[in-house]
Design a protein around this motif. Sequence first.
Motif: not given
Length: 563
Positions: A473-492
């Motif tokens: 629909k929008w042609t392009e949308r942003p995808l975020l690519v992430v490296v986590k900090r050691p010892g930390f966690d985070v979800t999408r």
Amino acid sequence: MTTPLAGQMMDVPLTVPSLLAHAARHFGSTEIVSRRIEGDLHRYTYRDCEKRAKQLAQALIALGVEPGERVATLAWNGYRHLEAYYGTTGFGAVCHTINPRLFPDQIAYIINHADDAYVLFDTTFAPLVDVLAPQCPKVRGWIALADEAHLPVMQTPVLSYETLVTAQDGNYEWPPIDERQASYLCYTSGTTGNPKGALYSHRSTVLHAFGAALPDAMSLSARDCVLPVVPMFHVNAWGIPHSAPLTGAKLVFPGKDLDGKSLYELMESERVTYSAGVPTVWLGLLNYLREAKGRFSSLNRTVIGGSACPPAMLRTFEDDYGVQVIHAWGMTEMSPLGTLSKLTWEQSQRPLEEQRKLLEKQGHVLYGVDMKIVGEDGRELPWDGVAFGDLHVRGPWVIDRYFRKDDSPLVDGWFPTGDVATIDRDSFLHITDRSKDVIKSGGEWISSIDIENVAIAHPAVAEAACIACAHPKWTERPLLVVVKRPGFDVTRDELIAFYEGKVAKWWIPDDVAFVDELPHTATGKLQKLKLRDIFRDHVLPSALEEEKDCPLTPLARGNPVSR
């Protein structure tokens, strides 16, 4: 019509060796300290440096190098590399700095394209030289930056730098040089196509040194002790090897060890006040400080450039460690400095948060550089901080054309940088993207840099990159690519929620991908072309929803635009 009246001033050419001659004569006892490949610290002075640079000039002349010929370097930041800067340019040859982090095939292409006469190399690159030598038959000799005792065992016949230099007496006067003669040759490290050469002149190099040293630029002085982390093979270390002798600042060279612990220990032992480097290097230093609970006892300013400095990094330096960050922007084609973030008196009276928002931008131009942003129709856009456009620049240290290229890239006398930017009413430049990286969603632009800066502010994120993914629909949308900090966690979902209230809703990434590391170019910049290849078949959840809601719409896979 009357004839214009000529000024009656001395016609003294602006030449590179005059910078070192000035430092040797007026700041002769100021130290240059280098962490050597041999493992020890080497100390000498500007006076010593000029003498050895003259000895090198004599040695190269004895080898048959003529003015205009190129002498290349494959070397870390150190005193011998500094001597090569001046010993080659001092008699009219051209110093060609090569990035050893490039692929061997790229380096071989660069050496052959430049037609280098000799190549000076640090001994850590001996295996690389053995690979390169058979591919570079026109190179007349390879010179190891070492004495006879430290020459590596190699397949390639090499000469000893120290043997060549110490055989000369240094009783040499720098010859007259036309200031428009070539001084340095630096190649771009683009992600597509062969690298292109930017050939600087003595005049452009000296003018750049003056501009960089100004108080509202790098603000160097004889009271500073400067440690350039930015490599001398990366656009002449942003001109610091020229601005430091111009001002008489002490120089400290880190050699090959650029990890956080090594940099911190050298900064502390030498009482460094000033440094410069790319964000990836500072990330390692800040991580080390955090783990070791270290503090800076002398460092008070650092220049961050090469890629956009995340606001979180700027604030960490200033709030946690009392170090002023000077955000800079430039290009190989600009020698490289174009803008730096420094406030005027009026701006410094504004509320702190407003000041910081300004300093997070790339700043105002140096005298000698002019800039404008243009739309797709080529017309100049307003400086309102809102209008996005292609950034064009011009000035006495901006290239007119690439080395050995007949056609000029200039458009009506302006160099198109390939960056997309805004300029606000304060004349501050804000780079929003590279033109090849900007995300075009529904006909509107999304700044990948701004998306990345928000992600970096999350405590669990070590590094982030934002790229475009195809959308039906929008042609392009942003995808975020992430490296986590050691010892930390985070979800999408947690990361996506983190964007609420920080950017426009339609800027929020559609998806998050977690990786162990991000690809970087040889100069430390995010290699988004490679990322786009890696995620070419990534399907966004919103694209699946669109397919489900509208079955006639083909499912978007991969990146629709090859950039």
